[in-house]
Scaffold this active site. Structure first.
Site, mmCIF file in Angstrom:
data_model
loop_
_atom_site.group_PDB
_atom_site.id
_atom_site.type_symbol
_atom_site.label_atom_id
_atom_site.label_comp_id
_atom_site.label_asym_id
_atom_site.label_seq_id
_atom_site.Cartn_x
_atom_site.Cartn_y
_atom_site.Cartn_z
ATOM 1 N N HIS A 104 0.838 -1.206 0.000
ATOM 2 C CA HIS A 104 0.000 0.000 0.000
ATOM 3 C C HIS A 104 0.872 1.254 0.000
ATOM 4 O O HIS A 104 0.555 2.248 -0.667
ATOM 5 C CB HIS A 104 -0.910 0.014 1.238
ATOM 6 C CG HIS A 104 -2.233 -0.648 1.045
ATOM 7 N ND1 HIS A 104 -3.114 -0.305 0.036
ATOM 8 C CD2 HIS A 104 -2.842 -1.643 1.754
ATOM 9 C CE1 HIS A 104 -4.207 -1.046 0.128
ATOM 10 N NE2 HIS A 104 -4.068 -1.867 1.152
ATOM 11 N N GLY A 108 -9.054 -1.133 6.131
ATOM 12 C CA GLY A 108 -10.060 -1.750 6.966
ATOM 13 C C GLY A 108 -9.537 -2.191 8.315
ATOM 14 O O GLY A 108 -10.050 -1.797 9.361
ATOM 15 N N GLY A 117 -18.035 2.358 4.688
ATOM 16 C CA GLY A 117 -17.372 3.631 4.434
ATOM 17 C C GLY A 117 -18.041 4.503 3.385
ATOM 18 O O GLY A 117 -18.302 5.695 3.633
ATOM 19 N N ASP A 167 3.034 13.898 24.502
ATOM 20 C CA ASP A 167 3.722 13.838 23.208
ATOM 21 C C ASP A 167 5.234 13.997 23.392
ATOM 22 O O ASP A 167 5.855 14.875 22.787
ATOM 23 C CB ASP A 167 3.184 14.938 22.290
ATOM 24 C CG ASP A 167 3.640 14.781 20.842
ATOM 25 O OD1 ASP A 167 3.922 13.636 20.433
ATOM 26 O OD2 ASP A 167 3.720 15.796 20.130
#
Length: 548
Positions: free
Chosen positions: A126, A146, A188, A460
């Site tokens: 991907h 997904g 979706g 963070d």
């Protein structure tokens, strides 16, 4: 070069032929043929047994169609006896029964034509299809599919996970909501359609460093519908919230690494609103953004064949006896043989009087630092104003609180929550990521232990959010900054999440992250009154990432 690709990790039975004279770049002579037969459940979500039955019926057909497509095209050196050079297949991650059918088909075709076999990681494919077709050098990648959602960056021969979902994949989360209200799979596109007619409805917004969580959002969304909120409004709220989270963590990854290229991968990436958000964010920070066409975003064999071509050219093939599938195949487990070791997403350089951070512009003015959380156009205005105001207040409060508990932080000289503006004392010469050492990282572990014992988290603690250096005897001083994601909590799991975020940032920016992380953890254990509980929670957190 001609590569046959086979994909079948969950729902898409797909085969592809990829032809190219140079797998390292896009050329005018490239040719991609994709044949896909998608599994569509009658109701509910994907059922593994039904999906496997579909693969068993569909994979032979799509593979033969792809092979037949090679007939009539130019052969290799005039020899049509073997119409392909190699067979690439998705080894994982995915549903085990489906993957086994794909692997069996790939082995059979490789033996039929006596050609090599290439085992491809589905999630890296991907990423690589976007990198290949964009022509980008070393982008950060957001994979939104997904079963997955993560941020990847390349460093030292592997793709590093800079951030990921801590519970479910983004597509699966959306599907759970749509099943709750009786909509069929996939959910979706239906959410996208209904969101166009809705008004924004507030839902939980969960970002921790560069990690995120969707389960709370889905629970709140289902409850909202049950309470009578129009489904169009809930769908709009889901899109605005979830996609803003994904866009924010993408921007945080760009800021951490200094990269100026972002690619999108995964089936959820087909959503037009998500693409607009990412595009606006990149434009605002003068970065480049690329989203492949939809046929390369959803699960498809084209991306398997493209990455297979790169791996084949690098000599990265596998023997049939070693070609077992791995349903939990994480992208950071892949040895990236097709890229040079000198390449890296890490391109950050500090300089100038103004710096663009992950969510703010920082201006250096003598001994002052002026930080402004500028509006983010990609976020819904209501959500954007709430986040900027809340984080400005919290940053000022926790920066001072940490200082009172013996943690080096800059003095807060002025706060204007309405303008999302804070003026700090200027500290340090550069960021920790530009001056990594065991001693400095150990200090970070020590400072985190102190704030945790005081009852709050940083939120963070990346190598961008620690300033280092000073004059004379303070040359090795470390100072914590940017508490905007922090909050008050006594929970060991929340404290452990700070350590998890630090570990991810070291993996993405350091050459020897394990040694540095050990220094931080050792210092934390020495300093903290609750280290055992925190590290027990950390073990649990690290087992939650996808396919651990």
């Amino acid at each position: 070069m001609r590569i046959l690709g086979i994909e079948g990790t969950a729902w898409a039975a797909s085969a592809s032929v990829f032809e190219t004279p140079d797998p390292a770049r896009v050329t005018d002579d490239d040719h991609v043929f994709i044949e896909t037969d998608a599994y569509a459940p009658d109701s509910g979500g994907i059922h593994p047994r039904e999906a496997a039955e579909h693969m068993g019926e569909a994979i032979p057909t799509v593979v033969e169609t792809a092979i037949e497509h090679t007939h009539g095209r130019a052969g290799r050196d005039g020899d049509d006896s073997a119409p392909i050079d190699a067979v690439a297949f998705a080894r994982g991650p995915g549903l085990g029964p489906c993957l086994r059918i794909v692997a069996t088909a790939a082995r059979a075709v490789a033996q039929r034509f006596d050609v090599p076999l290439v085992g491809v990681n589905h999630m890296v494919a991907h990423l690589e299809v976007g990198r290949h077709r964009s022509g980008f050098d070393s982008p950060v990648c957001l994979n939104a599919s997904g079963a997955n959602a993560h941020i990847l960056g390349y460093r030292n021969g592997r793709y590093r996970v800079l951030g990921e979902t801590m519970d479910t994949g983004v597509g699966n989360a959306i599907d759970k909501f749509t099943r709750h209200i009786g909509w069929s799979h996939p959910g979706g596109p239906k959410v996208e359609q209904h969101a166009r007619d809705g008004e924004y409805h507030e839902l939980p917004y969960v970002v921790k460093g560069m990690d995120f969580s969707f389960s709370g959002i889905m629970s709140a969304a289902k409850q909202a519908v049950d309470d009578g909120v129009p489904v169009e409004n809930v769908c709009r709220g889901m899109e605005e919230t979830i996609f803003a989270m994904l866009t924010e963590v993408s921007e945080r990854a760009l800021s951490l690494t200094g990269a100026d290229e972002l690619v999108l991968g995964g089936g959820v990436g087909q959503n037009a609103r998500l693409q607009r958000m990412l595009g606006e964010m990149c434009e605002q920070r003068e970065a480049e953004f690329y989203a492949p066409e939809n046929r390369f975003l959803r699960d498809n064999a084209g991306m398997i064949a493209m990455l297979g071509a790169k791996m084949y050219a690098a000599g990265d093939t596998i023997a049939i006896e070693d070609s077992r599938i791995d349903s939990n195949f994480r992208p950071d487990e892949v040895a990236v043989t097709w890229r040079g070791p000198e390449e890296s997403v890490d391109s950050y350089r500090m300089g100038g009087d103004e710096v663009q951070g992950a969510e703010a512009t920082v201006h250096f003015d003598g001994d002052r630092v002026i930080k402004v959380r500028v509006p983010r156009s990609y976020r819904h205005p209501t959500l954007d104003e709430r986040l900027r105001t809340e984080r400005t207040r919290q940053e000022a409060r926790l920066t001072s609180e940490a200082r009172r508990n013996g943690v080096p932080t800059p003095l807060v000289r002025d706060v204007d929550p309405q303008e999302s503006r804070i003026v700090f004392q200027r500290v340090g010469d550069t960021d920790l990521r530009e001056g990594l050492s065991e001693g400095r990282v150990a200090d970070v572990g020590r400072w985190l232990a102190r704030i945790h014992d005081a009852g709050f988290v940083h939120g963070d603690p990346t190598t961008r959010n620690v300033r280092v250096g000073g004059r004379d005897e303070q040359a090795d001083r470390t100072t914590l900054i940017d508490f905007g994601l922090g909050y008050y909590t006594q929970e060991a799991e929340d404290h452990a999440m700070d350590l998890h975020v630090l570990a991810q940032s070291l993996a993405g920016t350091a050459d020897d992250p394990e040694t540095l992380l050990s220094a931080a953890e050792d210092a934390y254990r020495t300093e903290s009154d609750h280290a055992d509980a925190v590290f027990a929670s950390l073990d649990d957190i690290e087992g939650r990432g996808r396919y651990q």
